[in-house]
Design a protein around this motif. Structure first.
Motif, PDB file in Angstrom:
ATOM      1  N   HIS A  26      34.190  71.820  47.129  1.00 43.17           N
ATOM      2  CA  HIS A  26      33.899  71.642  45.708  1.00 43.17           C
ATOM      3  C   HIS A  26      35.134  71.933  44.857  1.00 43.17           C
ATOM      4  CE1 HIS A  26      31.661  71.641  41.953  1.00 43.17           C
ATOM      5  NE2 HIS A  26      32.172  72.828  41.682  1.00 43.17           N
ATOM      6  N   ALA A  27      35.878  72.977  45.214  1.00 42.74           N
ATOM      7  CA  ALA A  27      37.083  73.332  44.464  1.00 42.74           C
ATOM      8  C   ALA A  27      38.124  72.224  44.508  1.00 42.74           C
ATOM      9  CB  ALA A  27      37.673  74.629  45.008  1.00 42.74           C
ATOM     10  N   ARG A  28      38.058  71.366  45.525  1.00 44.07           N
ATOM     11  CA  ARG A  28      39.016  70.271  45.678  1.00 44.07           C
ATOM     12  C   ARG A  28      38.421  68.921  45.280  1.00 44.07           C
ATOM     13  NH1 ARG A  28      39.858  74.411  48.886  1.00 44.07           N
ATOM     14  NH2 ARG A  28      42.002  75.054  49.359  1.00 44.07           N
ATOM     15  N   GLY A  29      37.254  68.951  44.661  1.00 46.46           N
ATOM     16  CA  GLY A  29      36.640  67.732  44.174  1.00 46.46           C
ATOM     17  C   GLY A  29      36.027  66.855  45.246  1.00 46.46           C
ATOM     18  N   LEU A  30      35.689  67.432  46.385  1.00 46.71           N
ATOM     19  CA  LEU A  30      35.126  66.672  47.495  1.00 46.71           C
ATOM     20  C   LEU A  30      33.625  66.930  47.585  1.00 46.71           C
ATOM     21  CD1 LEU A  30      37.913  67.431  50.123  1.00 46.71           C
ATOM     22  CD2 LEU A  30      37.687  65.391  48.690  1.00 46.71           C
ATOM     23  N   PRO A  31      32.794  65.878  47.522  1.00 46.10           N
ATOM     24  CA  PRO A  31      31.342  66.069  47.541  1.00 46.10           C
ATOM     25  C   PRO A  31      30.841  66.498  48.908  1.00 46.10           C
ATOM     26  CG  PRO A  31      31.867  63.737  47.590  1.00 46.10           C
ATOM     27  CD  PRO A  31      33.166  64.453  47.384  1.00 46.10           C
ATOM     28  N   CYS A  32      29.826  67.335  48.920  1.00 42.69           N
ATOM     29  CA  CYS A  32      29.278  67.823  50.179  1.00 42.69           C
ATOM     30  C   CYS A  32      27.833  68.244  49.976  1.00 42.69           C
ATOM     31  CB  CYS A  32      30.099  68.996  50.726  1.00 42.69           C
ATOM     32  SG  CYS A  32      30.098  70.447  49.648  1.00 42.69           S
ATOM     33  N   ARG A  33      27.152  68.440  51.079  1.00 43.44           N
ATOM     34  CA  ARG A  33      25.780  68.952  51.028  1.00 43.44           C
ATOM     35  C   ARG A  33      25.545  69.772  52.296  1.00 43.44           C
ATOM     36  NH1 ARG A  33      23.631  64.962  48.887  1.00 43.44           N
ATOM     37  NH2 ARG A  33      22.969  65.817  46.885  1.00 43.44           N
ATOM     38  N   ILE A  34      24.858  70.898  52.136  1.00 41.05           N
ATOM     39  CA  ILE A  34      24.555  71.799  53.254  1.00 41.05           C
ATOM     40  C   ILE A  34      23.141  71.528  53.746  1.00 41.05           C
ATOM     41  CG2 ILE A  34      24.187  74.225  53.910  1.00 41.05           C
ATOM     42  CD1 ILE A  34      26.263  74.995  51.783  1.00 41.05           C
ATOM     43  N   HIS A 115      25.991  82.293  48.668  1.00 42.22           N
ATOM     44  CA  HIS A 115      24.896  81.363  48.365  1.00 42.22           C
ATOM     45  C   HIS A 115      24.752  81.179  46.858  1.00 42.22           C
ATOM     46  CE1 HIS A 115      20.566  80.556  47.510  1.00 42.22           C
ATOM     47  NE2 HIS A 115      20.791  79.594  48.385  1.00 42.22           N
ATOM     48  N   ASP A 116      24.784  82.280  46.110  1.00 45.57           N
ATOM     49  CA  ASP A 116      24.647  82.188  44.661  1.00 45.57           C
ATOM     50  C   ASP A 116      25.794  81.389  44.053  1.00 45.57           C
ATOM     51  OD1 ASP A 116      22.365  83.680  44.920  1.00 45.57           O
ATOM     52  OD2 ASP A 116      23.186  85.513  44.032  1.00 45.57           O
ATOM     53  N   ALA A 117      26.995  81.552  44.598  1.00 45.04           N
ATOM     54  CA  ALA A 117      28.143  80.806  44.083  1.00 45.04           C
ATOM     55  C   ALA A 117      27.984  79.313  44.335  1.00 45.04           C
ATOM     56  CB  ALA A 117      29.438  81.320  44.716  1.00 45.04           C
ATOM     57  N   VAL A 118      27.474  78.947  45.510  1.00 43.77           N
ATOM     58  CA  VAL A 118      27.245  77.530  45.824  1.00 43.77           C
ATOM     59  C   VAL A 118      26.216  76.938  44.866  1.00 43.77           C
ATOM     60  CG1 VAL A 118      26.265  75.951  47.540  1.00 43.77           C
ATOM     61  CG2 VAL A 118      27.956  77.663  48.235  1.00 43.77           C
ATOM     62  N   ILE A 119      25.112  77.644  44.661  1.00 42.85           N
ATOM     63  CA  ILE A 119      24.064  77.142  43.767  1.00 42.85           C
ATOM     64  C   ILE A 119      24.596  76.993  42.343  1.00 42.85           C
ATOM     65  CG2 ILE A 119      21.796  77.618  42.780  1.00 42.85           C
ATOM     66  CD1 ILE A 119      21.782  76.797  45.750  1.00 42.85           C
ATOM     67  N   ALA A 120      25.364  77.977  41.882  1.00 40.25           N
ATOM     68  CA  ALA A 120      25.882  77.941  40.515  1.00 40.25           C
ATOM     69  C   ALA A 120      26.889  76.815  40.315  1.00 40.25           C
ATOM     70  CB  ALA A 120      26.521  79.287  40.171  1.00 40.25           C
ATOM     71  N   ARG A 121      27.728  76.567  41.316  1.00 39.00           N
ATOM     72  CA  ARG A 121      28.817  75.603  41.136  1.00 39.00           C
ATOM     73  C   ARG A 121      28.423  74.184  41.545  1.00 39.00           C
ATOM     74  NH1 ARG A 121      33.773  79.259  43.695  1.00 39.00           N
ATOM     75  NH2 ARG A 121      33.159  81.220  42.645  1.00 39.00           N
ATOM     76  N   LEU A 122      27.670  74.037  42.630  1.00 34.67           N
ATOM     77  CA  LEU A 122      27.321  72.711  43.137  1.00 34.67           C
ATOM     78  C   LEU A 122      25.941  72.262  42.678  1.00 34.67           C
ATOM     79  CD1 LEU A 122      29.556  73.820  45.184  1.00 34.67           C
ATOM     80  CD2 LEU A 122      28.568  72.212  46.814  1.00 34.67           C
ATOM     81  N   GLY A 123      25.042  73.226  42.456  1.00 35.40           N
ATOM     82  CA  GLY A 123      23.667  72.896  42.110  1.00 35.40           C
ATOM     83  C   GLY A 123      22.738  73.069  43.295  1.00 35.40           C
ATOM     84  N   GLY A 124      21.484  73.396  43.010  1.00 33.67           N
ATOM     85  CA  GLY A 124      20.512  73.672  44.063  1.00 33.67           C
ATOM     86  C   GLY A 124      20.241  72.499  44.972  1.00 33.67           C
ATOM     87  N   ASP A 125      20.431  71.273  44.489  1.00 34.38           N
ATOM     88  CA  ASP A 125      20.148  70.106  45.322  1.00 34.38           C
ATOM     89  C   ASP A 125      21.201  69.889  46.401  1.00 34.38           C
ATOM     90  OD1 ASP A 125      22.053  69.489  43.369  1.00 34.38           O
ATOM     91  OD2 ASP A 125      21.540  67.353  43.412  1.00 34.38           O
ATOM     92  N   HIS A 126      22.268  70.682  46.391  1.00 35.17           N
ATOM     93  CA  HIS A 126      23.301  70.551  47.417  1.00 35.17           C
ATOM     94  C   HIS A 126      23.072  71.482  48.609  1.00 35.17           C
ATOM     95  CE1 HIS A 126      25.269  68.301  44.256  1.00 35.17           C
ATOM     96  NE2 HIS A 126      26.146  67.881  45.140  1.00 35.17           N
ATOM     97  N   VAL A 127      21.978  72.202  48.586  1.00 32.73           N
ATOM     98  CA  VAL A 127      21.583  73.027  49.733  1.00 32.73           C
ATOM     99  C   VAL A 127      20.173  72.606  50.128  1.00 32.73           C
ATOM    100  CG1 VAL A 127      21.185  75.346  50.615  1.00 32.73           C
ATOM    101  CG2 VAL A 127      23.014  74.949  48.939  1.00 32.73           C
ATOM    102  N   VAL A 128      20.047  71.991  51.303  1.00 36.76           N
ATOM    103  CA  VAL A 128      18.759  71.490  51.784  1.00 36.76           C
ATOM    104  C   VAL A 128      18.276  72.413  52.894  1.00 36.76           C
ATOM    105  CG1 VAL A 128      17.497  69.501  52.683  1.00 36.76           C
ATOM    106  CG2 VAL A 128      19.525  69.144  51.251  1.00 36.76           C
ATOM    107  N   LEU A 129      17.150  73.080  52.662  1.00 40.40           N
ATOM    108  CA  LEU A 129      16.609  74.031  53.629  1.00 40.40           C
ATOM    109  C   LEU A 129      15.599  73.351  54.546  1.00 40.40           C
ATOM    110  CD1 LEU A 129      16.040  77.082  51.249  1.00 40.40           C
ATOM    111  CD2 LEU A 129      18.012  76.622  52.723  1.00 40.40           C
ATOM    112  N   ASP A 130      15.240  74.064  55.610  1.00 35.77           N
ATOM    113  CA  ASP A 130      14.240  73.583  56.568  1.00 35.77           C
ATOM    114  C   ASP A 130      14.668  72.272  57.219  1.00 35.77           C
ATOM    115  OD1 ASP A 130      11.909  73.888  58.007  1.00 35.77           O
ATOM    116  OD2 ASP A 130      10.639  72.915  56.503  1.00 35.77           O
ATOM    117  N   ARG A 131      15.973  72.180  57.524  1.00 35.66           N
ATOM    118  CA  ARG A 131      16.505  70.986  58.172  1.00 35.66           C
ATOM    119  C   ARG A 131      17.291  71.385  59.417  1.00 35.66           C
ATOM    120  NH1 ARG A 131      13.311  69.006  55.536  1.00 35.66           N
ATOM    121  NH2 ARG A 131      13.414  67.202  54.142  1.00 35.66           N
TER     122      ARG A 131
END
Length: 417
Positions: A26-34, A115-131
């Motif tokens: 994210h810091a380098r402008g590259l999209p990702c999802r967990i 985890h809180d930093a990821v949610i704050a910076r990328l948004g909750g939709d970038h972390v997919v649980l139960d996968r």
């Protein structure tokens, strides 16, 4: 078909490596999802030590302030024989000349902050649980990841992505796809881990190694300060023992007091009652000490491995998390610099494969507590009157410095970056 964009980096696993990779990308402008197998994030585990080279990576991610607020800064490391006699001591972190501190922290706190930093910076939709990832297929345009819901076993929607990074730990599903016959390496060492509410030992800022795996070893350090407003700390401890005939511990079940206490029942020193520390534990977990043999490659087309999925190592020297954090920063830098993602993955592998393999081998053969083992051998595993009759402090310091040099956290190595 897809929950994601084919431009995304798919990160398999939402542990320390996966979350830190997301922040680096994210810091380098590259999209990702967990994609994380757990149905929900829970605060689990016991203690972890963040060495200065780990803190260097975390400071670059901007989370060092939050970590310092809940952690304990180590001032000193002390080595003892199993009779409670001091063998060697050295300053740690900033007190040893590093620009950054060495912190003892509850693993759950570290995980929560990332985890809180990821949610704050990328948004909750970038972390997919139960996968839970069940496999990957590749083509010229990208990859298709197969998933199931970990909570029910039901097939979940497939995901298209540009590349995938396996950050799913020592039992990585994606690693198993490329190394289907591989087994964990177990050499007869079992461990038990616990946390105990206890008054500070020494100054409450000391990391202690006592004994050796041959006759019983304890690693003890504080991870939470002033629990009750009256000075009690939460003390993390790890017990280790080697036995040629021992069955491998099961990390899926809690540890039993009766399995670990007898080894340390007589370890009562004027500065600490180790047996009482174990008896009073809030919780005990059992683990085998396992790793995997270094492999020739981590990268397979558009898929690569990172952290414990790439180079699981013995949990000695507090270096596993640091190496995972370095992995994901190097990987993110490579992806940012290269137009071709496949070339970027190969560049990352080339930079990190051999350095981590050296540490895996050194953690087996000559870990930081080689100091304890050496003294035990020289003294015949008996109390000493004058340790200098057997080995000098300069010789012990050289053993300590050698590990730091190979592991990449000598003072100059860390401060120069």
């Amino acid at each position: 078909m897809s929950e994601s964009s084919a431009r995304d980096v798919a990160i398999i696993g939402g542990g320390i490596a996966g979350l830190a990779l997301a922040l680096n990308l994210h810091a380098r402008g590259l999209p990702c999802r967990i994609y994380e197998a757990a149905p929900e994030f829970k605060e689990l585990g016991v203690g972890i030590t963040l060495l200065p080279h780990a803190m260097r990576e975390l400071a670059a991610l901007g989370v060092d302030g939050a970590l310092k607020a809940v952690a304990i800064e180590n001032r000193e490391s002390r080595f003892f024989n199993r009779f409670g006699q001091l063998i060697y001591s050295e300053p740690r972190g900033r007190f040893a000349g590093y620009r950054l501190p060495e912190l003892g922290i509850h693993r759950a706190q570290l995980h929560r902050i990332l985890h809180d930093a990821v949610i704050a910076r990328l948004g909750g939709d970038h972390v997919v649980l139960d996968r839970k990832c069940t496999g990957v297929e590749q083509d010229d345009g990208g990859i298709t990841l197969r998933f199931q819901a970990a909570s029910s076993g039901a097939v979940a929607p497939a995901v298209r992505a540009r590349i995938a990074v396996a950050c799913d730990g020592i039992n990585s599903t994606l690693r198993r796809q490329f190394y289907p016959q591989e087994e964990l390496a177990y050499a007869g060492i079992n461990t038990w881990r616990g946390v105990t509410r206890h008054k500070p030992v020494f100054d409450g800022r000391t990391y202690m190694r006592i004994g050796s795996i041959r006759t019983g070893k304890m690693v003890i350090y504080p991870i939470v300060d002033d629990l009750d407003g009256q000075g009690l700390q939460l003390i993390n401890w790890v017990a280790e023992l080697h036995s040629e005939t021992a069955a491998k511990n099961d990390w899926n079940k809690p540890g039993k007091l009766e399995d670990v206490l007898p080894i340390f029942r007589d370890w009562t020193f004027d500065w600490l009652d180790v047996a009482a520390l174990i008896r009073d534990a809030d919780m005990i977990l059992e683990y085998p000490m396992v790793d995997r043999d270094p492999v020739q490659r981590w990268t397979f087309g558009r898929v690569t491995l990172a952290g414990d999925a790439a180079h699981p190592m013995y949990p000695r020297g507090s270096n596993g998390s640091a190496q995972a954090l370095i992995d994901v920063r190097v990987l993110a830098e490579a992806l940012k610099a290269a137009d071709d993602p496949i070339a970027a993955l190969k560049a990352y592998e080339s930079a990190r494969l051999e350095p981590t393999a050296r540490i895996v081998r050194m953690n087996r053969e000559s870990p930081p507590d080689v100091i304890n083992i050496k003294v035990e051998e020289l003294t015949g595993d008996r109390p000493f009157t004058n340790l200098d009759d057997f080995i000098s402090q300069d010789e012990l310091r050289a053993l300590s410095d050698r590990y730091k040099a190979v592991a990449g956290f000598g003072v100059t190595d860390v401060n120069s970056r």
